[in-house]
Design a protein around this motif. Structure first.
Motif, mmCIF file in Angstrom:
data_model
loop_
_atom_site.group_PDB
_atom_site.id
_atom_site.type_symbol
_atom_site.label_atom_id
_atom_site.label_comp_id
_atom_site.label_asym_id
_atom_site.label_seq_id
_atom_site.Cartn_x
_atom_site.Cartn_y
_atom_site.Cartn_z
ATOM 1 N N LEU A 73 1.019 -1.228 -0.114
ATOM 2 C CA LEU A 73 0.009 0.135 -0.067
ATOM 3 C C LEU A 73 0.759 1.182 -0.062
ATOM 4 C CD1 LEU A 73 -2.719 -1.119 2.699
ATOM 5 C CD2 LEU A 73 -2.761 -1.316 -0.035
ATOM 6 N N ALA A 74 2.262 1.052 0.194
ATOM 7 C CA ALA A 74 3.130 2.285 0.127
ATOM 8 C C ALA A 74 4.476 1.962 -0.432
ATOM 9 C CB ALA A 74 3.052 2.994 1.447
ATOM 10 N N LEU A 75 5.178 2.912 -0.760
ATOM 11 C CA LEU A 75 6.772 2.581 -1.063
ATOM 12 C C LEU A 75 7.374 3.963 -0.299
ATOM 13 C CD1 LEU A 75 6.507 2.584 -4.998
ATOM 14 C CD2 LEU A 75 6.759 0.712 -3.352
ATOM 15 N N PRO A 76 7.791 3.483 0.808
ATOM 16 C CA PRO A 76 8.442 4.355 1.680
ATOM 17 C C PRO A 76 10.037 4.696 1.535
ATOM 18 C CG PRO A 76 8.188 2.573 3.110
ATOM 19 C CD PRO A 76 7.555 2.295 1.595
ATOM 20 N N PHE A 77 10.234 5.951 0.841
ATOM 21 C CA PHE A 77 11.539 6.139 0.252
ATOM 22 C C PHE A 77 12.399 7.148 1.390
ATOM 23 C CE2 PHE A 77 9.847 5.169 -3.954
ATOM 24 C CZ PHE A 77 10.572 3.826 -4.329
ATOM 25 N N VAL A 78 13.745 6.911 1.444
ATOM 26 C CA VAL A 78 14.253 7.925 1.932
ATOM 27 C C VAL A 78 15.240 8.513 0.563
ATOM 28 C CG1 VAL A 78 14.682 7.407 4.373
ATOM 29 C CG2 VAL A 78 16.230 6.453 2.710
ATOM 30 N N MET A 79 15.479 9.739 0.513
ATOM 31 C CA MET A 79 16.403 10.213 -0.472
ATOM 32 C C MET A 79 17.526 10.433 0.016
ATOM 33 S SD MET A 79 13.749 13.324 -1.316
ATOM 34 C CE MET A 79 14.714 14.389 -2.249
ATOM 35 N N SER A 80 18.629 9.952 -0.743
ATOM 36 C CA SER A 80 20.013 10.028 -0.243
ATOM 37 C C SER A 80 21.181 10.251 -1.194
ATOM 38 C CB SER A 80 20.598 8.700 0.575
ATOM 39 O OG SER A 80 20.689 7.769 -0.283
ATOM 40 N N ILE A 81 22.129 11.111 -0.669
ATOM 41 C CA ILE A 81 23.316 11.391 -1.570
ATOM 42 C C ILE A 81 24.618 11.078 -0.795
ATOM 43 C CG2 ILE A 81 24.661 13.500 -2.472
ATOM 44 C CD1 ILE A 81 22.124 14.813 -2.999
ATOM 45 N N ASP A 82 25.312 10.097 -1.374
ATOM 46 C CA ASP A 82 26.632 9.693 -0.819
ATOM 47 C C ASP A 82 26.229 8.989 0.672
ATOM 48 O OD1 ASP A 82 28.137 10.442 -2.967
ATOM 49 O OD2 ASP A 82 28.481 12.547 -2.094
ATOM 50 N N GLN A 83 25.359 8.212 0.425
ATOM 51 C CA GLN A 83 24.754 7.477 1.844
ATOM 52 C C GLN A 83 24.300 8.648 3.062
ATOM 53 O OE1 GLN A 83 27.290 4.353 2.854
ATOM 54 N NE2 GLN A 83 27.622 3.487 0.864
ATOM 55 N N THR A 84 24.069 9.813 2.558
ATOM 56 C CA THR A 84 23.792 10.522 3.687
ATOM 57 C C THR A 84 22.217 10.805 3.372
ATOM 58 O OG1 THR A 84 25.878 11.506 4.101
ATOM 59 C CG2 THR A 84 23.806 12.931 4.606
ATOM 60 N N ILE A 85 21.243 10.892 4.197
ATOM 61 C CA ILE A 85 19.850 10.987 4.063
ATOM 62 C C ILE A 85 19.560 12.622 3.849
ATOM 63 C CG2 ILE A 85 17.459 10.953 5.152
ATOM 64 C CD1 ILE A 85 18.433 8.100 6.264
ATOM 65 N N VAL A 86 18.842 12.871 2.963
ATOM 66 C CA VAL A 86 18.713 14.468 2.566
ATOM 67 C C VAL A 86 17.042 14.647 2.479
ATOM 68 C CG1 VAL A 86 20.738 14.833 1.468
ATOM 69 C CG2 VAL A 86 18.733 14.059 0.207
ATOM 70 N N GLY A 87 16.332 13.608 2.716
ATOM 71 C CA GLY A 87 14.652 13.924 2.791
ATOM 72 C C GLY A 87 13.941 12.597 2.680
ATOM 73 N N GLN A 88 13.001 12.859 2.442
ATOM 74 C CA GLN A 88 11.955 11.409 2.193
ATOM 75 C C GLN A 88 10.979 11.547 1.158
ATOM 76 O OE1 GLN A 88 10.785 11.003 6.740
ATOM 77 N NE2 GLN A 88 10.572 8.906 5.849
ATOM 78 N N LEU A 89 10.676 10.655 0.511
ATOM 79 C CA LEU A 89 9.331 10.709 -0.460
ATOM 80 C C LEU A 89 8.675 9.219 -0.187
ATOM 81 C CD1 LEU A 89 9.279 11.535 -4.407
ATOM 82 C CD2 LEU A 89 8.569 9.493 -3.457
#
Length: 211
Positions: A73-89
């Motif tokens: 029912l959902a796709l819970p992503f984290v947004m990351s750059i160089d393995q550092t979390i920078v946001g969620q989608l």
């Protein structure tokens, strides 16, 4: 580029340095640190529970998202750059059968806002939903005061569909939202490719009511 982590129903999506992957319980400490650091930036757009004045629980939120993901029912992503979390989608409210639709919500850290990461992430997730999951409609609802998010749907050519009064409980009260949507047949080449090729008609996102 699409990958799948072992034991996960959520794909790993890559575009250059930007990566979308499934949120994990061990992300809780890092996510909480970002949320606290950018509290003033993010709080006006955070969903809240009516009557609940308690402190938010990041681990409980992740558990809830993973439970929804396990049900498809959902796709819970984290947004990351160089393995550092920078946001969620999060792709949420996924519906199947005769509807085939979902909603997308997102946030990005303050120091990376305005660099094009959010439209890229939204485009990547939308392309996956249309091309791999075969969904038909993706919806994004945004508070009228959220100029940065409104710019995201404009850049990607999400069509303005209407005004929803008191739609979501945000930052302690029921807030009005603008509704935008995109259909799979509107972007046969993919939304990320269309955006990069400069073929987006931004006028479809123009808010026409209320004035």
């Amino acid at each position: 580029m699409i990958q799948m982590l072992p034991g996960s129903f959520v794909p790993v999506l890559n575009d250059g340095e930007l990566r979308l992957r499934c949120v994990r319980l061990r992300d809780a400490r890092e996510l909480e640190a970002v949320l606290l650091r950018d509290r003033e930036w993010l709080q006006p757009w955070e969903a809240t529970l009516p009557g609940d004045e308690g402190r938010w629980d990041v681990r409980a939120g992740i558990r809830s998202l993973l439970d929804l993901a396990g049900q498809g029912l959902a796709l819970p992503f984290v947004m990351s750059i160089d393995q550092t979390i920078v946001g969620q989608l999060t792709v949420s409210n996924i519906q199947y059968g005769a509807v085939l639709s979902a909603s997308i919500g997102y946030w990005v850290s303050k120091d990376l806002a305005g660099r094009g990461l959010t439209p890229r992430a939204v485009a990547m997730a939308t392309d996956y939903c249309f091309q791999q999951m075969k969904l038909h409609r993706i919806e994004i609802c945004i508070r009228p005061e959220n100029a940065a998010s409104l710019r995201v749907v404009q850049k990607l050519g999400f069509r303005y569909e209407g005004y929803r009064r008191g739609y979501i409980h945000i930052d302690g009260d029921w807030r009005d939202h603008y509704c935008f949507a995109l259909l799979a047949e509107e972007v046969p080449e993919g939304i990320l490719n269309r955006w990069r090729a400069g073929r987006v008609d931004e006028s479809v996102a123009r808010v026409t009511w209320p004035t």
